[in-house]
Design a protein around this motif. Structure first.
Motif, short mmCIF file in Angstrom:
data_model
loop_
_atom_site.label_atom_id
_atom_site.label_comp_id
_atom_site.label_asym_id
_atom_site.label_seq_id
_atom_site.Cartn_x
_atom_site.Cartn_y
_atom_site.Cartn_z
N GLY A 16 0.49 -9.63 -24.88
CA GLY A 16 -0.41 -10.66 -24.34
C GLY A 16 -1.36 -11.17 -25.39
N GLY A 17 -1.03 -10.96 -26.66
CA GLY A 17 -1.89 -11.42 -27.74
C GLY A 17 -2.94 -10.41 -28.17
N TYR A 18 -3.05 -9.30 -27.44
CA TYR A 18 -4.03 -8.28 -27.81
C TYR A 18 -3.50 -7.43 -28.96
N LEU A 19 -4.38 -7.10 -29.89
CA LEU A 19 -4.00 -6.26 -31.02
C LEU A 19 -4.16 -4.78 -30.72
N TYR A 20 -5.03 -4.45 -29.74
CA TYR A 20 -5.29 -3.07 -29.39
C TYR A 20 -5.24 -2.91 -27.87
N GLY A 21 -4.91 -1.73 -27.42
CA GLY A 21 -4.88 -1.49 -25.98
C GLY A 21 -4.45 -0.07 -25.70
N GLY A 22 -4.27 0.22 -24.45
CA GLY A 22 -3.87 1.56 -24.04
C GLY A 22 -2.64 1.49 -23.15
N ILE A 23 -1.96 2.60 -23.06
CA ILE A 23 -0.80 2.73 -22.19
C ILE A 23 -1.04 3.93 -21.30
N GLN A 24 -0.72 3.78 -20.05
CA GLN A 24 -0.90 4.88 -19.12
C GLN A 24 0.41 5.09 -18.37
N GLY A 25 0.75 6.32 -18.15
CA GLY A 25 1.95 6.64 -17.38
C GLY A 25 1.62 7.67 -16.31
N ARG A 26 2.52 7.78 -15.36
CA ARG A 26 2.34 8.82 -14.35
C ARG A 26 3.71 9.28 -13.88
N TRP A 27 3.73 10.49 -13.41
CA TRP A 27 4.95 11.08 -12.89
C TRP A 27 4.69 11.35 -11.41
N ASN A 28 5.40 10.66 -10.56
CA ASN A 28 5.23 10.80 -9.12
C ASN A 28 6.27 11.77 -8.57
N LYS A 29 5.80 12.86 -8.01
CA LYS A 29 6.67 13.90 -7.44
C LYS A 29 7.68 14.41 -8.47
N ALA A 30 7.25 14.55 -9.69
CA ALA A 30 8.12 15.01 -10.77
C ALA A 30 8.09 16.54 -10.86
N ASP A 31 9.19 17.10 -11.34
CA ASP A 31 9.26 18.55 -11.54
C ASP A 31 8.62 18.97 -12.85
N SER A 32 8.46 18.01 -13.77
CA SER A 32 7.86 18.31 -15.06
C SER A 32 7.09 17.08 -15.55
N CYS A 33 6.36 17.26 -16.60
CA CYS A 33 5.58 16.16 -17.19
C CYS A 33 5.95 16.01 -18.65
N PRO A 34 7.07 15.38 -18.95
CA PRO A 34 7.47 15.24 -20.35
C PRO A 34 6.48 14.38 -21.13
N MET A 35 6.27 14.74 -22.36
CA MET A 35 5.34 14.00 -23.21
C MET A 35 6.08 12.82 -23.84
N PRO A 36 5.64 11.58 -23.57
CA PRO A 36 6.29 10.43 -24.18
C PRO A 36 6.12 10.44 -25.70
#
Length: 79
Positions: A16-36
């Motif tokens: 979107g033209g931004y040079l900086y930002g954040g990314i957020q993820g979530r695991w819904n009803k997941a058996d594990s939480c793998p690290m992206p």
């Protein structure tokens, strides 16, 4: 794939033209939480890092897809 410029692949996240930002993820009803994992690659070398069967999305296809998405959002039912 996150890129300032359209890389011609599906599931591209536009900055979107931004040079900086954040990314957020979530695991819904997941058996594990793998690290992206992330990897910075040059746009010219992108295809070397993707599966061979990754389709190409042309600028016309991207425009049509975005137009359809906008139309769908504009005509959705509002309560």
């Amino acid at each position: 794939m996150i890129s300032f410029k359209d890389p011609g692949v599906p599931n591209w996240l536009d900055t979107g033209g931004y040079l900086y930002g954040g990314i957020q993820g979530r695991w819904n009803k997941a058996d594990s939480c793998p690290m992206p994992a992330t990897k910075k690659v040059k746009l010219a070398d992108l295809r070397k890092h993707l599966p061979a069967d990754t389709p190409t999305v042309t600028a016309a296809e991207r425009d049509a897809s975005l137009r359809d998405r906008r139309m769908g959002a504009q005509f959705r039912r509002r309560w």
